[in-house]
Design a protein around this motif. Structure first.
Motif, PDB file in Angstrom:
ATOM      1  N   GLN A  56       0.842  -1.294  -0.026  1.00 36.88           N
ATOM      2  CA  GLN A  56      -0.044  -0.115  -0.062  1.00 36.88           C
ATOM      3  C   GLN A  56       0.929   1.084   0.076  1.00 36.88           C
ATOM      4  OE1 GLN A  56      -2.006  -2.257   3.057  1.00 36.88           O
ATOM      5  NE2 GLN A  56      -3.802  -0.700   2.783  1.00 36.88           N
ATOM      6  N   LEU A  57       2.054   1.112   0.509  1.00 37.19           N
ATOM      7  CA  LEU A  57       3.070   2.052   0.551  1.00 37.19           C
ATOM      8  C   LEU A  57       4.447   1.786   0.832  1.00 37.19           C
ATOM      9  CD1 LEU A  57       3.180   4.371   3.702  1.00 37.19           C
ATOM     10  CD2 LEU A  57       2.172   2.510   3.682  1.00 37.19           C
ATOM     11  N   VAL A  58       5.392   2.603   0.128  1.00 35.75           N
ATOM     12  CA  VAL A  58       6.753   2.092   0.340  1.00 35.75           C
ATOM     13  C   VAL A  58       7.403   3.223   1.194  1.00 35.75           C
ATOM     14  CG1 VAL A  58       8.961   2.035  -0.744  1.00 35.75           C
ATOM     15  CG2 VAL A  58       6.906   1.025  -1.719  1.00 35.75           C
ATOM     16  N   VAL A  59       8.099   3.049   2.073  1.00 33.18           N
ATOM     17  CA  VAL A  59       8.787   4.084   2.965  1.00 33.18           C
ATOM     18  C   VAL A  59      10.315   3.675   2.953  1.00 33.18           C
ATOM     19  CG1 VAL A  59       9.037   5.071   5.232  1.00 33.18           C
ATOM     20  CG2 VAL A  59       6.899   4.167   4.774  1.00 33.18           C
ATOM     21  N   SER A  60      10.856   4.758   2.277  1.00 32.38           N
ATOM     22  CA  SER A  60      12.476   4.779   2.178  1.00 32.38           C
ATOM     23  C   SER A  60      13.009   5.188   3.481  1.00 32.38           C
ATOM     24  CB  SER A  60      12.909   5.294   0.825  1.00 32.38           C
ATOM     25  OG  SER A  60      14.177   5.170   0.875  1.00 32.38           O
ATOM     26  N   VAL A  61      13.786   4.645   4.015  1.00 34.45           N
ATOM     27  CA  VAL A  61      14.245   5.175   5.654  1.00 34.45           C
ATOM     28  C   VAL A  61      15.750   5.396   5.386  1.00 34.45           C
ATOM     29  CG1 VAL A  61      12.691   3.813   6.901  1.00 34.45           C
ATOM     30  CG2 VAL A  61      14.985   2.873   6.242  1.00 34.45           C
ATOM     31  N   VAL A  62      16.295   6.548   6.107  1.00 36.60           N
ATOM     32  CA  VAL A  62      17.540   6.967   5.922  1.00 36.60           C
ATOM     33  C   VAL A  62      18.194   6.934   7.385  1.00 36.60           C
ATOM     34  CG1 VAL A  62      17.163   8.286   4.016  1.00 36.60           C
ATOM     35  CG2 VAL A  62      16.853   9.385   6.355  1.00 36.60           C
ATOM     36  N   GLY A  63      17.776   6.453   8.520  1.00 40.77           N
ATOM     37  CA  GLY A  63      18.310   6.269   9.772  1.00 40.77           C
ATOM     38  C   GLY A  63      17.219   5.201  10.679  1.00 40.77           C
ATOM     39  N   ALA A  75       0.153   0.935  14.661  1.00 37.50           N
ATOM     40  CA  ALA A  75      -1.037   1.480  15.071  1.00 37.50           C
ATOM     41  C   ALA A  75      -2.204   1.171  14.270  1.00 37.50           C
ATOM     42  CB  ALA A  75      -0.657   3.110  15.117  1.00 37.50           C
ATOM     43  N   HIS A  76      -1.696   0.783  12.789  1.00 36.33           N
ATOM     44  CA  HIS A  76      -2.879   0.662  11.819  1.00 36.33           C
ATOM     45  C   HIS A  76      -2.969  -0.645  11.529  1.00 36.33           C
ATOM     46  CE1 HIS A  76      -1.630   5.015  11.576  1.00 36.33           C
ATOM     47  NE2 HIS A  76      -3.225   5.144  10.736  1.00 36.33           N
ATOM     48  N   GLY A  77      -2.180  -1.500  12.064  1.00 38.50           N
ATOM     49  CA  GLY A  77      -2.563  -2.980  11.837  1.00 38.50           C
ATOM     50  C   GLY A  77      -1.780  -3.346  10.693  1.00 38.50           C
ATOM     51  N   LEU A  78      -0.858  -2.834   9.945  1.00 32.43           N
ATOM     52  CA  LEU A  78      -0.214  -3.228   8.861  1.00 32.43           C
ATOM     53  C   LEU A  78       0.964  -4.055   8.856  1.00 32.43           C
ATOM     54  CD1 LEU A  78      -0.275   0.494   7.324  1.00 32.43           C
ATOM     55  CD2 LEU A  78      -1.842  -1.299   6.783  1.00 32.43           C
ATOM     56  N   PRO A  79       1.028  -4.931   8.165  1.00 32.77           N
ATOM     57  CA  PRO A  79       2.187  -5.840   7.888  1.00 32.77           C
ATOM     58  C   PRO A  79       3.272  -4.998   7.181  1.00 32.77           C
ATOM     59  CG  PRO A  79       0.554  -6.686   6.347  1.00 32.77           C
ATOM     60  CD  PRO A  79       0.022  -5.623   7.084  1.00 32.77           C
ATOM     61  N   ILE A  80       4.687  -5.822   7.545  1.00 35.94           N
ATOM     62  CA  ILE A  80       5.846  -4.982   6.883  1.00 35.94           C
ATOM     63  C   ILE A  80       6.700  -5.950   6.148  1.00 35.94           C
ATOM     64  CG2 ILE A  80       8.057  -3.871   7.504  1.00 35.94           C
ATOM     65  CD1 ILE A  80       6.558  -2.212   9.554  1.00 35.94           C
ATOM     66  N   GLY A  81       7.163  -5.718   5.103  1.00 31.08           N
ATOM     67  CA  GLY A  81       8.247  -6.475   4.336  1.00 31.08           C
ATOM     68  C   GLY A  81       9.504  -5.462   4.203  1.00 31.08           C
ATOM     69  N   VAL A  82      10.668  -6.031   4.367  1.00 28.17           N
ATOM     70  CA  VAL A  82      11.785  -5.508   4.451  1.00 28.17           C
ATOM     71  C   VAL A  82      12.319  -5.627   3.034  1.00 28.17           C
ATOM     72  CG1 VAL A  82      13.903  -4.733   5.491  1.00 28.17           C
ATOM     73  CG2 VAL A  82      11.990  -5.150   6.767  1.00 28.17           C
ATOM     74  N   LEU A 107       6.327  -1.846   2.524  1.00 23.97           N
ATOM     75  CA  LEU A 107       7.620  -2.188   2.049  1.00 23.97           C
ATOM     76  C   LEU A 107       8.424  -1.073   2.552  1.00 23.97           C
ATOM     77  CD1 LEU A 107       8.923  -3.744  -1.138  1.00 23.97           C
ATOM     78  CD2 LEU A 107      10.172  -2.189   0.039  1.00 23.97           C
ATOM     79  N   LEU A 108       9.276  -1.423   3.729  1.00 25.06           N
ATOM     80  CA  LEU A 108      10.211  -0.721   4.192  1.00 25.06           C
ATOM     81  C   LEU A 108      11.649  -0.954   3.446  1.00 25.06           C
ATOM     82  CD1 LEU A 108      10.791  -0.397   8.061  1.00 25.06           C
ATOM     83  CD2 LEU A 108      12.668  -0.222   6.352  1.00 25.06           C
ATOM     84  N   SER A 109      12.026   0.340   2.883  1.00 26.56           N
ATOM     85  CA  SER A 109      13.151   0.168   2.027  1.00 26.56           C
ATOM     86  C   SER A 109      14.538   0.422   2.698  1.00 26.56           C
ATOM     87  CB  SER A 109      13.103   0.887   0.628  1.00 26.56           C
ATOM     88  OG  SER A 109      14.390   0.962   0.194  1.00 26.56           O
ATOM     89  N   THR A 110      15.132  -0.205   2.825  1.00 26.63           N
ATOM     90  CA  THR A 110      16.520   0.207   3.709  1.00 26.63           C
ATOM     91  C   THR A 110      17.638   0.464   2.816  1.00 26.63           C
ATOM     92  OG1 THR A 110      17.300  -2.139   3.998  1.00 26.63           O
ATOM     93  CG2 THR A 110      15.665  -1.395   5.662  1.00 26.63           C
ATOM     94  N   ARG A 111      17.577   0.597   1.435  1.00 25.18           N
ATOM     95  CA  ARG A 111      18.611   0.459   0.507  1.00 25.18           C
ATOM     96  C   ARG A 111      19.639   2.072   0.874  1.00 25.18           C
ATOM     97  NH1 ARG A 111      16.848   0.653  -5.258  1.00 25.18           N
ATOM     98  NH2 ARG A 111      15.476  -1.093  -4.440  1.00 25.18           N
ATOM     99  N   ARG A 112      19.036   2.841   1.643  1.00 25.48           N
ATOM    100  CA  ARG A 112      19.878   4.268   1.805  1.00 25.48           C
ATOM    101  C   ARG A 112      20.276   4.181   3.177  1.00 25.48           C
ATOM    102  NH1 ARG A 112      15.779   4.826  -1.510  1.00 25.48           N
ATOM    103  NH2 ARG A 112      15.931   6.416  -3.272  1.00 25.48           N
TER     104      ARG A 112
END
Length: 463
Positions: A49-56, A69-76, A92-97
Motif C-alpha cells: 500500500q506504500l513504500v517507506v524509504s528510511v535513512v536512519g 497503530a494501523h495493523g499493517l504488515p511489513i516487508g523489508v 514495504l520498508l526500503s533500507t537501501r539508503r
C-alpha cells in the motif's frame, strides 16, 4: 524530507507519518514507488500500500509504530535479491539508503548499514588485504544475505558468513533499538544469525573480515555433452580437496539465441599458494576439452567472475535441497532427470560440497542449519509467462528423484520458493525451529514482519 502526494482514502495518517520521517514515502503510481519495489527476481511483483524509504534508525522506529497503530504488515527490502514472495499489502520498508560503511583494519572488522552491498565492503576492505565472506554475487545486500546464514565462495575454508558476525543494531517490532552481541543479547544474537530477519529490522551489522587479497580461482567451461564424465570426475576429485580449496559444478542452460545449448561449469577458488592451486585443479583440466578456462591467480575483488551470476534482473523460480551423500547412483539419477536433454525450462542447477569449515560449530553458536549435510543442490528454472508450470513440475521431479539422498532440512538462503509453515520450517531442525518460533511469538506476537522466510507463517497470516 519528501512529503508524499497523499491519495485520499488510501491510508490514514500519511501526512503525519511523512512529517515524522527524514526519509520518504512513495505511493502506487509514482516512478519512485516502482523503483523501490523492483526485486532482482522479476517474477515477483510487490504491491504494498506504500513504500517507506528510511535513512536512519529513527525512521525505522517511526514506521514500526505507524504499522502497529494501523495493523499493517511489513516487508523489508534492500537490494531486492531476497524476494521470494510478493509483499501484497501493508508497507514495504526500503533500507537501501542505510549505507554506512566503515572498515577497521586493526580489528579486521567492517561495520555496515542494511543497504550496503558486499561489493562495496569488498572494495573498501581490499586495500587493507582483507576480504568479505560474500557469496557468488557481490551485488547482493550484505545484511540480508548474512541473516539467512550466508554461503560464501570461500565457505569450505571459513564457514558460513553468519559465523563471522560480531554484532547487530536492530529495531524490534515494538520499536526498541537494541545493540545485539553475544554478550548483550545472546539469545537474540543466536536467532539473528541464520533466522532470516524474523525478529526485527536490522539496520547495522559488524562482521569480521578475513586476511585474503588474492586467490587462485576462476571457471572452466565444457560443452554439455561432457556432463557425465565431468560429474563423475568431479565427485571423486572434490573429495580429495583440502579445506582451503572451494569448488562447485553447475549445468547452465543458455538463453536465446543460444537456447538449447548447455554448458558444464566448474567453479574453483583456492585460498593459498597459486602453484598449489594449479596443481589441485589439474585433474579437472584433463577430464574433457575445455571450451573456456579462466582459472588463474586473481584479486579476490574479482570473485564475481568465478560464478558469473546474471547481473540483470531475471524471472526465475528457485528450489534447493541438502544431500547426505553424492554417489555414482546419485549421478545416474541426476543425469536422468536433469541432464542436457531434459525438457525443463532451466536457468541452471549447481552442486556444491558443504564439508570442511561448513561442518564446524562456530565459537559463538547460531541457528544456521545444514552443518551435517554433504552437498547442496540448487535448482533455478525460468518463470516467464507460459513456462512457470512446466518449471515447477520439472524441478519437483528432480527433487523427488533425489529424495533417497536428501535431508528433510534445507538452508534459508537456498531453500528456494516458499510453501506453507511446514515447508518453511525445514530450513532448521525441529528443535531449532521450535526455539525460533517461541522467540518470534515473544518479539513479534502480531506478526508485523510477515514477508520472506517467516517463522510461524500460518499463524501470522491468520486474519
Amino acid at each position: 524530507m519528501n512529503s508524499p502526494s497523499v491519495v485520499s482514502g488510501a491510508l490514514d495518517g500519511l501526512s503525519e507519518l511523512a512529517a515524522e520521517l527524514e526519509g520518504s514515502i512513495h505511493l502506487p503510481g509514482s516512478p519512485e514507488y516502482e523503483q523501490e519495489i523492483a526485486p532482482y527476481n522479476v517474477a515477483i511483483r510487490h504491491s504494498p500500500q506504500l513504500v517507506v524509504s528510511v535513512v536512519g534508525v529513527r525512521d525505522v522506529q517511526v514506521v514500526l509504530r505507524y504499522a502497529a497503530a494501523h495493523g499493517l504488515p511489513i516487508g523489508v527490502q534492500a537490494t531486492g535479491h531476497g524476494a521470494l514472495e510478493p509483499v501484497d499489502r501493508g508497507i514495504l520498508l526500503s533500507t537501501r539508503r542505510l549505507d554506512k560503511l566503515a572498515i577497521d583494519p586493526t580489528t579486521r572488522t567492517a561495520t555496515l548499514g542494511a543497504g550496503v552491498r558486499w561489493r562495496d565492503v569488498l572494495a573498501a576492505a581490499a586495500p587493507h588485504g582483507l576480504a568479505t565472506l560474500s557469496g557468488s554475487n557481490t551485488s547482493v545486500g550484505a545484511v540480508g544475505y548474512t541473516l539467512g546464514g550466508g554461503i560464501p565462495v570461500m565457505g569450505r575454508t571459513f564457514g558460513y558468513a553468519a559465523d563471522w558476525v560480531r554484532s547487530f543494531e536492530v529495531v524490534t517490532p515494538d520499536a526498541r533499538v537494541l545493540h545485539v552481541s553475544p554478550q548483550s543479547e545472546p539469545e537474540l544474537f543466536w536467532a539473528l544469525c541464520g533466522g532470516a530477519g524474523n525478529f526485527g529490522v536490522v539496520t547495522e551489522m559488524t562482521v569480521e573480515l578475513v586476511e585474503v587479497s588474492t586467490v587462485y580461482g576462476g571457471a572452466i567451461y565444457y560443452t554439455g555433452e561432457h556432463l557425465e564424465p565431468v560429474l563423475r570426475a568431479y565427485r571423486s576429485w572434490a573429495e580429495t580437496l583440502p579445506e582451503h580449496t572451494n569448488s562447485s559444478v553447475a549445468m547452465i542452460y543458455l538463453p536465446p539465441p543460444l537456447q538449447g545449448t548447455t554448458l558444464v561449469h566448474i567453479r574453483f577458488c583456492h585460498v593459498g599458494d597459486s602453484a598449489d592451486g594449479e596443481r589441485l585443479i589439474a585433474p579437472m583440466r584433463e577430464v574433457a576439452p575445455a571450451l573456456l578456462d579462466e582459472v588463474r591467480e586473481m584479486p579476490y575483488a574479482e570473485v564475481d567472475t568465478i560464478h558469473r551470476d546474471p547481473e540483470n534482473p531475471v524471472p526465475f523460480y528457485p528450489r534447493g535441497a541438502l544431500l547426505t551423500s553424492f554417489t555414482d547412483e546419485t549421478i545416474d539419477t541426476l543425469l536422468r532427470v536433469a541432464g542436457p536433454d531434459e525438457p525443463i525450462p532451466m536457468v541452471y542447477w549447481e552442486l556444491r560440497p558443504l564439508d570442511a569449515a561448513f561442518h564446524r560449530t562456530p565459537a559463538v553458536g547460531n541457528c544456521v542449519g545444514g552443518r551435517d549435510a554433504a552437498y547442496l543442490i540448487s535448482l533455478v528454472g525460468l518463470a516467464t509467462p507460459g513456462v512457470l508450470d512446466l518449471t515447477k513440475a520439472g524441478l519437483q521431479r528432480v527433487l523427488t528423484a533425489l529424495e533417497p539422498w536428501s535431508k528433510r532440512e534445507t538452508i534459508v538462503n537456498l531453500h528456494g520458493s516458499l510453501g506453507d509453515e511446514a515447508d518453511r520450517s525445514r530450513a532448521w531442525d525441529e528443535a531449532t525451529y521450535e526455539h525460533l518460533a517461541g522467540l518470534k511469538q515473544q518479539l513479534d506476537p502480531a506478526g508485523m514482519l510477515r514477508y520472506g522466510h517467516i517463522i510461524g507463517l500460518n499463524a501470522q497470516h491468520a486474519g
